[in-house]
Design a protein around this motif. Structure first.
Motif, short mmCIF file in Angstrom:
data_model
loop_
_atom_site.label_atom_id
_atom_site.label_comp_id
_atom_site.label_asym_id
_atom_site.label_seq_id
_atom_site.Cartn_x
_atom_site.Cartn_y
_atom_site.Cartn_z
N ALA A 49 0.84 -1.21 0.00
CA ALA A 49 0.00 0.00 0.00
C ALA A 49 0.87 1.25 0.00
N VAL A 50 1.91 1.26 0.84
CA VAL A 50 2.74 2.45 0.97
C VAL A 50 3.68 2.63 -0.23
N VAL A 51 4.26 1.51 -0.69
CA VAL A 51 5.26 1.62 -1.77
C VAL A 51 4.61 1.81 -3.15
N SER A 52 3.55 1.02 -3.43
CA SER A 52 3.02 1.05 -4.81
C SER A 52 1.54 1.42 -4.90
N GLY A 53 0.96 1.92 -3.84
CA GLY A 53 -0.49 2.21 -3.86
C GLY A 53 -0.88 3.49 -4.56
N GLN A 54 0.10 4.33 -4.83
CA GLN A 54 -0.19 5.68 -5.32
C GLN A 54 -0.94 5.71 -6.67
N ALA A 55 -0.52 4.85 -7.62
CA ALA A 55 -1.11 4.90 -8.97
C ALA A 55 -2.61 4.64 -8.93
N GLY A 56 -3.03 3.64 -8.16
CA GLY A 56 -4.46 3.32 -8.06
C GLY A 56 -5.24 4.45 -7.42
N ILE A 57 -4.64 5.06 -6.40
CA ILE A 57 -5.30 6.16 -5.71
C ILE A 57 -5.53 7.32 -6.69
N GLU A 58 -4.52 7.58 -7.52
CA GLU A 58 -4.63 8.67 -8.52
C GLU A 58 -5.76 8.37 -9.50
N THR A 59 -5.86 7.09 -9.96
CA THR A 59 -6.90 6.73 -10.93
C THR A 59 -8.30 6.91 -10.33
N THR A 248 -1.83 -3.05 -10.98
CA THR A 248 -1.34 -2.00 -10.08
C THR A 248 -0.43 -1.06 -10.84
N MET A 249 0.39 -1.63 -11.73
CA MET A 249 1.32 -0.80 -12.51
C MET A 249 0.53 0.08 -13.49
N ILE A 250 -0.60 -0.48 -14.02
CA ILE A 250 -1.45 0.32 -14.91
C ILE A 250 -2.19 1.38 -14.08
N GLY A 251 -2.39 1.08 -12.80
CA GLY A 251 -3.05 2.03 -11.90
C GLY A 251 -4.54 1.82 -11.79
N VAL A 252 -4.98 0.55 -11.97
CA VAL A 252 -6.42 0.29 -11.84
C VAL A 252 -6.66 -0.78 -10.77
N PRO A 253 -7.48 -0.45 -9.76
CA PRO A 253 -7.79 -1.46 -8.75
C PRO A 253 -8.69 -2.55 -9.34
N VAL A 254 -8.33 -3.81 -9.12
CA VAL A 254 -9.12 -4.92 -9.66
C VAL A 254 -9.44 -5.91 -8.53
N SER A 255 -10.25 -6.93 -8.87
CA SER A 255 -10.68 -7.89 -7.86
C SER A 255 -9.72 -9.09 -7.77
N SER A 256 -9.25 -9.36 -6.56
CA SER A 256 -8.35 -10.52 -6.40
C SER A 256 -9.14 -11.82 -6.58
N SER A 257 -10.43 -11.82 -6.20
CA SER A 257 -11.24 -13.04 -6.36
C SER A 257 -11.36 -13.38 -7.84
N GLN A 258 -11.60 -12.34 -8.67
CA GLN A 258 -11.77 -12.60 -10.10
C GLN A 258 -10.44 -13.02 -10.74
N ALA A 259 -9.33 -12.45 -10.24
CA ALA A 259 -8.01 -12.85 -10.75
C ALA A 259 -7.75 -14.31 -10.39
N ALA A 260 -8.13 -14.69 -9.16
CA ALA A 260 -7.92 -16.07 -8.70
C ALA A 260 -8.76 -17.04 -9.53
N ILE A 261 -10.03 -16.68 -9.77
CA ILE A 261 -10.89 -17.57 -10.55
C ILE A 261 -10.35 -17.71 -11.98
#
Lengths: 313, 216
Positions: A49-59, A248-261
């Motif tokens: 969250a601290v190191v790489s969370g910024q991009a998603g927050i900006e989006t 995360t690198m693209i800066g879009v929050p996504v669902s971990s459940s959907q990624a897992a499925i």
């Protein structure tokens, strides 16, 4: 600070629900005990969250402009949606509910960043597809390397176990980096807190959810992945973490459940078996459609109710 | 390098190799006991070697119990846990057959009739060879080395050969003029001896399946 409670609640429920995707396999199959896994996941969620969370927050904050009241409404609407969808047994996405709620408020404000929204919607479709694709490629690559290794059964066991611990830590890092935006981005947009504070509060609330309430969820949800053999479980875990990290690198929050499925589906493609039932796929499609719609509707209703005033006759 | 992290796994590994080494000692003492029994019927040496076989068989049980306890304390990943325990439980039936054969001779005071000595020696020799090949096959499986399939083939051939000897002995036994009560006693001993190569064959096939299962 009281207004942040909606976000903290959302973060807590996100942590409690999504921990099963990250450490569920390792814990429910007894490869690692709950507390070490939960502590490890919490630490990596915070770091992510601290190191790489910024991009998603900006989006997320760029989707529309919110005032403090609207930020609180959107986070409460998202939290209520997550609760409703969880009760309905649908694979809920916190990202979709947050974006749905923001859209609702954006509609009211007549101020919506359509370009940003398109990017987010495209990534929603891309999450399970990406998970499946990464899982297929990763399985082929890792199987080739694993089969060419001449290591003893015991070393293979140690390798798989270490791999699962690594993938769980990586997954937690990616979850923290990606999903912290869902929890506190609206408050950054409303000018209540800085990005660093948002990352700390968001990461902290997700970690709190993992530590306090993820165990029962994990015991029911996590067992779905344990039916896979350990190697496939490792591939699923890594593919899911890589998918979330990619978004995360693209800066879009996504669902971990959907990624897992998606990743489990990928294993099914490689092995030529049905790893995910039609019923689960139907539920994903339902959740895809209903989560943002319900969150949008709830945000609109709460906003409407908050504008009602008592008028004595 | 990170062996200190996997303490329980290291213990399990050591115990399994200790079990296999102990298995070899059981085979050795069993084989010597039967040689002594056939050469001099019942003698002190036979009794001593029977006791030694029993001692190592008990030790095998103790090792197995310890491995089982470690498995319950979550050593290894669940898949390996199940595979190794199934393998050891199947393998552990063989020392029981070996010990039972010696106890039959000792406590039922059985003497091997002269006409069956050659066939019985052949049966014992082939069964022991199967067990030794099986130990090699298990080690190859644990070390993830090739060659398990060809060993399975040899063990399977030995099992057919042992079945053939077993049937021949039983057929000759019931055609002989020996005491009917002895015939039943001796038949039981021969069937028990035949079970050794049967079980070795079963375990060998299990090892082959586990080897195939471990490839991804």
């Amino acid at each position: 600070m009281f207004s942040l409670l909606g976000g903290v609640f959302l973060g807590w429920s996100l942590g409690a629900n999504d921990a099963s995707n990250i450490i569920g396999t390792a814990v429910t199959s007894k490869m690692i005990r709950f507390w070490p896994a939960a502590i490890l996941a919490s630490v990596f969620v915070m770091i992510g969250a601290v190191v790489s969370g910024q991009a998603g927050i900006e989006t997320i904050r760029g989707l529309t402009r919110l005032d403090i009241n609207q930020a609180v409404i959107s986070s409460v609407a998202a939290a209520v949606t997550v609760t409703i969808m969880t009760l309905m047994g649908l694979p809920v996405s916190a990202s979709q509910s947050v974006v749905g709620a923001i859209i609702g408020i954006g509609i009211l404000n007549a101020q919506l960043n359509v370009g940003g929204l398109g990017k987010v919607a495209l990534c929603w479709v891309g999450t399970p597809v990406g998970g499946a694709l990464i899982s297929v490629i990763l399985y082929r690559l890792m199987a080739f390397v694993y089969n060419s290794l001449t290591i003893t059964l015991f070393n293979a066991d140690r390798l798989l176990r270490a791999g699962l611990i690594f993938s769980a830590s990586y997954g937690a890092y990616a979850l923290g980096a990606n999903n912290v935006a869902n929890v506190t981005a609206v408050f950054v947009g409303a000018g209540m807190i800085t990005i660093l504070a948002a990352a700390l509060i968001g990461g902290g609330s997700i970690a709190l959810g993992i530590m306090t309430f993820s165990r029962p969820v994990m015991e029911t949800v996590g067992k779905k992945l344990v039916t896979l053999d350990p190697f496939s479980a490792l591939v699923v875990s890594l593919a899911m973490a890589m998918t979330i990290h990619l978004y995360t690198m693209i800066g879009v929050p996504v669902s971990s459940s959907q990624a897992a499925i998606g990743a489990v589906l990928g294993i099914g493609i490689v092995k030529g078996v049905n790893t995910v039932s039609r019923n689960t796929l139907k539920r994903i499609l339902l959740a895809w459609f209903f989560t943002p719609v319900v969150a949008c509707a709830i945000a609109l209703v709460i906003t409407y109710l908050s504008r009602l005033r008592y008028m004595p006759i | 390098m990170f062996r200190f992290i996997f303490k329980k796994e290291n213990q399990v590994e050591k115990m399994i190799y200790a079990y296999l080494e102990n298995f070899r000692l059981i085979l050795e003492h069993f084989s010597q006991a039967l040689v002594s029994c056939i050469a001099r019927n019942r003698c002190e040496e036979f009794d001593f070697l029977t006791d030694q076989t029993h001692k190592y068989e008990s030790k095998a049980d103790d090792i197995l119990d310890e491995v089982n306890n470690l498995m319950f304390r979550k050593a290894l990943i669940p898949d390996s846990r199940g595979d190794i325990m199934n393998l050891l439980i199947a393998l552990d039936k063989i020392p029981n057959y070996l010990e039972r054969a010696l106890f039959m001779i000792r406590y039922q005071r059985l003497a091997i009739p002269e006409i069956f000595v050659d066939d019985l020696q052949d049966l014992i020799h082939t069964s022991i060879e199967s067990c030794e090949l099986l130990l090699k096959q298990v080690e190859l499986f644990l070390k993830n080395e090739t060659g398990t399939r060809s060993l399975m083939g040899t063990i399977d051939t030995n099992e057919s050969y042992c079945d053939h000897i077993e049937r021949r002995i039983i057929s000759q036994l019931f055609q002989s003029e020996l005491d009917p009560f002895f015939k039943l006693q001796f038949k039981e001993l021969v069937v028990n001896m035949g079970d050794i190569s049967d079980q070795a064959d079963r375990v060998s096939k299990l090892v082959n399946i586990l080897t195939l299962k471990r490839r991804v």
